[in-house]
Design a protein around this motif. Structure first.
Motif, PDB file in Angstrom:
ATOM      1  N   GLY A 231       3.552  -2.697 -12.967  1.00 13.95           N
ATOM      2  CA  GLY A 231       1.943  -3.032 -12.960  1.00 13.95           C
ATOM      3  C   GLY A 231       1.889  -2.534 -13.707  1.00 13.95           C
ATOM      4  O   GLY A 231       3.232  -1.268 -14.381  1.00 13.95           O
ATOM      5  N   GLN A 232       0.804  -1.841 -14.781  1.00 14.91           N
ATOM      6  CA  GLN A 232       0.778  -0.586 -15.820  1.00 14.91           C
ATOM      7  C   GLN A 232       0.156   0.255 -14.537  1.00 14.91           C
ATOM      8  O   GLN A 232       0.185   1.154 -15.999  1.00 14.91           O
ATOM      9  N   GLY A 233       0.274   0.842 -13.802  1.00 15.56           N
ATOM     10  CA  GLY A 233       0.145   1.944 -13.174  1.00 15.56           C
ATOM     11  C   GLY A 233      -1.145   1.867 -12.846  1.00 15.56           C
ATOM     12  O   GLY A 233      -2.206   2.006 -13.725  1.00 15.56           O
ATOM     13  N   THR A 234      -2.021   3.210 -12.079  1.00 14.37           N
ATOM     14  CA  THR A 234      -2.875   3.885 -11.705  1.00 14.37           C
ATOM     15  C   THR A 234      -2.594   5.409 -11.643  1.00 14.37           C
ATOM     16  O   THR A 234      -2.036   5.918 -10.851  1.00 14.37           O
ATOM     17  N   GLN A 235      -3.311   6.366 -12.092  1.00 12.71           N
ATOM     18  CA  GLN A 235      -3.186   7.619 -11.719  1.00 12.71           C
ATOM     19  C   GLN A 235      -3.946   8.186 -11.098  1.00 12.71           C
ATOM     20  O   GLN A 235      -4.478   7.809 -10.465  1.00 12.71           O
ATOM     21  N   VAL A 236      -2.684   9.435 -10.493  1.00 13.81           N
ATOM     22  CA  VAL A 236      -3.565   9.724  -9.544  1.00 13.81           C
ATOM     23  C   VAL A 236      -3.338  11.530 -10.069  1.00 13.81           C
ATOM     24  O   VAL A 236      -2.165  11.979 -10.467  1.00 13.81           O
ATOM     25  N   THR A 237      -4.061  12.244  -9.397  1.00 12.64           N
ATOM     26  CA  THR A 237      -4.406  13.657 -10.367  1.00 12.64           C
ATOM     27  C   THR A 237      -4.669  14.213  -8.933  1.00 12.64           C
ATOM     28  O   THR A 237      -6.019  14.425  -8.665  1.00 12.64           O
ATOM     29  N   VAL A 238      -4.231  15.103  -8.472  1.00 12.66           N
ATOM     30  CA  VAL A 238      -4.181  16.645  -7.879  1.00 12.66           C
ATOM     31  C   VAL A 238      -4.754  17.730  -8.370  1.00 12.66           C
ATOM     32  O   VAL A 238      -4.240  18.064  -8.781  1.00 12.66           O
ATOM     33  N   SER A 239      -5.760  18.289  -7.968  1.00  9.95           N
ATOM     34  CA  SER A 239      -6.245  19.850  -8.890  1.00  9.95           C
ATOM     35  C   SER A 239      -6.050  20.957  -7.612  1.00  9.95           C
ATOM     36  O   SER A 239      -6.059  20.385  -6.300  1.00  9.95           O
ATOM     37  N   SER A 240      -5.871  21.747  -7.527  1.00 10.19           N
ATOM     38  CA  SER A 240      -5.259  22.474  -6.716  1.00 10.19           C
ATOM     39  C   SER A 240      -6.927  23.610  -6.185  1.00 10.19           C
ATOM     40  O   SER A 240      -7.936  23.495  -7.034  1.00 10.19           O
TER      41      SER A 240
ATOM     42  N   TYR B 189       1.103  -1.281   0.114  1.00  6.78           N
ATOM     43  CA  TYR B 189      -0.566  -0.192   0.087  1.00  6.78           C
ATOM     44  C   TYR B 189       0.970   1.139   0.004  1.00  6.78           C
ATOM     45  O   TYR B 189       2.147   1.316   0.354  1.00  6.78           O
ATOM     46  N   LEU B 190       0.244   2.569  -0.509  1.00  6.04           N
ATOM     47  CA  LEU B 190       0.798   3.563   0.080  1.00  6.04           C
ATOM     48  C   LEU B 190      -0.353   4.443   0.051  1.00  6.04           C
ATOM     49  O   LEU B 190      -1.000   4.750  -0.514  1.00  6.04           O
ATOM     50  N   GLN B 191      -0.362   5.044   1.792  1.00  2.03           N
ATOM     51  CA  GLN B 191      -0.601   6.496   1.863  1.00  2.03           C
ATOM     52  C   GLN B 191      -0.202   7.591   2.122  1.00  2.03           C
ATOM     53  O   GLN B 191       0.380   7.907   1.797  1.00  2.03           O
ATOM     54  N   MET B 192      -0.979   8.403   0.916  1.00  2.00           N
ATOM     55  CA  MET B 192      -0.892   9.257   0.094  1.00  2.00           C
ATOM     56  C   MET B 192      -1.920  10.089   0.854  1.00  2.00           C
ATOM     57  O   MET B 192      -2.975  10.402   0.756  1.00  2.00           O
ATOM     58  N   ASN B 193      -1.529  10.835   2.031  1.00  2.00           N
ATOM     59  CA  ASN B 193      -1.895  12.471   2.413  1.00  2.00           C
ATOM     60  C   ASN B 193      -1.145  13.826   2.348  1.00  2.00           C
ATOM     61  O   ASN B 193      -0.473  14.116   1.591  1.00  2.00           O
ATOM     62  N   SER B 194      -1.725  14.891   2.320  1.00  2.00           N
ATOM     63  CA  SER B 194      -1.383  16.489   2.225  1.00  2.00           C
ATOM     64  C   SER B 194      -1.107  16.451   0.329  1.00  2.00           C
ATOM     65  O   SER B 194       0.155  17.028   0.288  1.00  2.00           O
ATOM     66  N   LEU B 195      -1.494  15.420  -0.173  1.00  2.00           N
ATOM     67  CA  LEU B 195      -1.825  15.973  -1.978  1.00  2.00           C
ATOM     68  C   LEU B 195      -1.258  17.181  -2.779  1.00  2.00           C
ATOM     69  O   LEU B 195      -2.002  17.459  -1.343  1.00  2.00           O
ATOM     70  N   LYS B 196      -0.228  17.180  -3.483  1.00  2.00           N
ATOM     71  CA  LYS B 196      -0.177  17.998  -3.722  1.00  2.00           C
ATOM     72  C   LYS B 196      -0.442  18.230  -5.481  1.00  2.00           C
ATOM     73  O   LYS B 196      -0.422  17.175  -6.193  1.00  2.00           O
ATOM     74  N   PRO B 197      -0.798  19.300  -6.075  1.00  2.00           N
ATOM     75  CA  PRO B 197      -0.704  18.807  -7.194  1.00  2.00           C
ATOM     76  C   PRO B 197      -0.123  18.850  -8.117  1.00  2.00           C
ATOM     77  O   PRO B 197       0.378  17.510  -9.041  1.00  2.00           O
ATOM     78  N   GLU B 198       1.517  18.828  -7.765  1.00  2.00           N
ATOM     79  CA  GLU B 198       2.923  18.207  -8.118  1.00  2.00           C
ATOM     80  C   GLU B 198       2.895  16.565  -7.977  1.00  2.00           C
ATOM     81  O   GLU B 198       3.900  16.035  -8.546  1.00  2.00           O
ATOM     82  N   ASP B 199       2.060  16.465  -7.387  1.00  2.00           N
ATOM     83  CA  ASP B 199       1.902  14.731  -6.718  1.00  2.00           C
ATOM     84  C   ASP B 199       1.024  14.436  -7.732  1.00  2.00           C
ATOM     85  O   ASP B 199       0.863  12.152  -7.921  1.00  2.00           O
ATOM     86  N   THR B 200       0.586  14.779  -9.123  1.00  4.89           N
ATOM     87  CA  THR B 200      -0.088  14.145  -9.902  1.00  4.89           C
ATOM     88  C   THR B 200       0.414  13.297 -11.135  1.00  4.89           C
ATOM     89  O   THR B 200       1.938  14.069 -11.768  1.00  4.89           O
ATOM     90  N   ALA B 201       0.525  11.825 -11.440  1.00  6.24           N
ATOM     91  CA  ALA B 201       1.753  11.331 -12.282  1.00  6.24           C
ATOM     92  C   ALA B 201       0.858   9.962 -11.723  1.00  6.24           C
ATOM     93  O   ALA B 201      -0.093   9.784 -11.277  1.00  6.24           O
ATOM     94  N   MET B 202       0.983   9.068 -12.966  1.00  8.20           N
ATOM     95  CA  MET B 202       1.117   7.632 -13.194  1.00  8.20           C
ATOM     96  C   MET B 202       1.824   6.961 -11.723  1.00  8.20           C
ATOM     97  O   MET B 202       2.908   6.676 -12.289  1.00  8.20           O
ATOM     98  N   TYR B 203       0.770   6.772 -10.754  1.00 10.98           N
ATOM     99  CA  TYR B 203       1.685   5.358 -10.094  1.00 10.98           C
ATOM    100  C   TYR B 203       2.189   3.903 -10.149  1.00 10.98           C
ATOM    101  O   TYR B 203       1.069   3.868 -10.374  1.00 10.98           O
ATOM    102  N   SER B 204       3.499   3.565 -10.425  1.00 11.19           N
ATOM    103  CA  SER B 204       3.430   2.294 -10.685  1.00 11.19           C
ATOM    104  C   SER B 204       4.324   1.549  -9.415  1.00 11.19           C
ATOM    105  O   SER B 204       4.869   1.941  -9.464  1.00 11.19           O
ATOM    106  N   CYS B 205       3.962   0.266  -9.215  1.00 15.08           N
ATOM    107  CA  CYS B 205       4.471  -0.476  -8.408  1.00 15.08           C
ATOM    108  C   CYS B 205       5.113  -1.514  -8.552  1.00 15.08           C
ATOM    109  O   CYS B 205       4.928  -1.685 -10.112  1.00 15.08           O
TER     110      CYS B 205
END
Length: 111
Positions: A102-111, A79-95
């Motif tokens: 893996g193929q990844g899962t998209q994380v999008t953080v809006s301001s 697991y990856l618990q992500m708190n206090s997310l910022k717009p710069e954390d926006t990315a495709m996350y892969s393990c």
């Protein structure tokens, strides 16, 4: 061909939280360290965090204090618990584990 499976991505506002999961169907990942990487559009892939077979953890400076990596050995799930997310954390996350990705899962953080 072994492929890891990520889930838990989504769209959140800045300051929000998400928890990503990484499973390895039909494959035992407990003998390998596991890592999270991310890649933002137009940028190089960036290492995020890792968890060793002994449970030791490491974080990129940009995520330390906000992200927490963990693993349920019984489930073979990371697991990856992500708190206090910022717009710069926006990315495709892969393990990755044992050389498999893996193929990844998209994380999008809006301001």
């Amino acid at each position: 061909q072994v492929q890891l499976v990520e889930s838990g991505g989504g769209s959140v506002q800045a300051g929000g939280s998400l928890r990503l999961s990484c499973t390895a169907p039909g494959f035992t990942s407990n003998n390998c360290a596991m890592d999270w990487f991310r890649q933002a559009a137009g940028k190089q892939r960036e290492w995020v965090s890792s968890i060793g077979t002994d449970g030791s953890t490491n974080y990129a400076a940009s995520t330390k204090g906000r992200f927490t990596i963990s693993k349920d050995k019984a489930k073979g799930t990371m697991y990856l618990q992500m708190n206090s997310l910022k717009p710069e954390d926006t990315a495709m996350y892969s393990c990755t584990a044992c050389g498999y990705w893996g193929q990844g899962t998209q994380v999008t953080v809006s301001s």
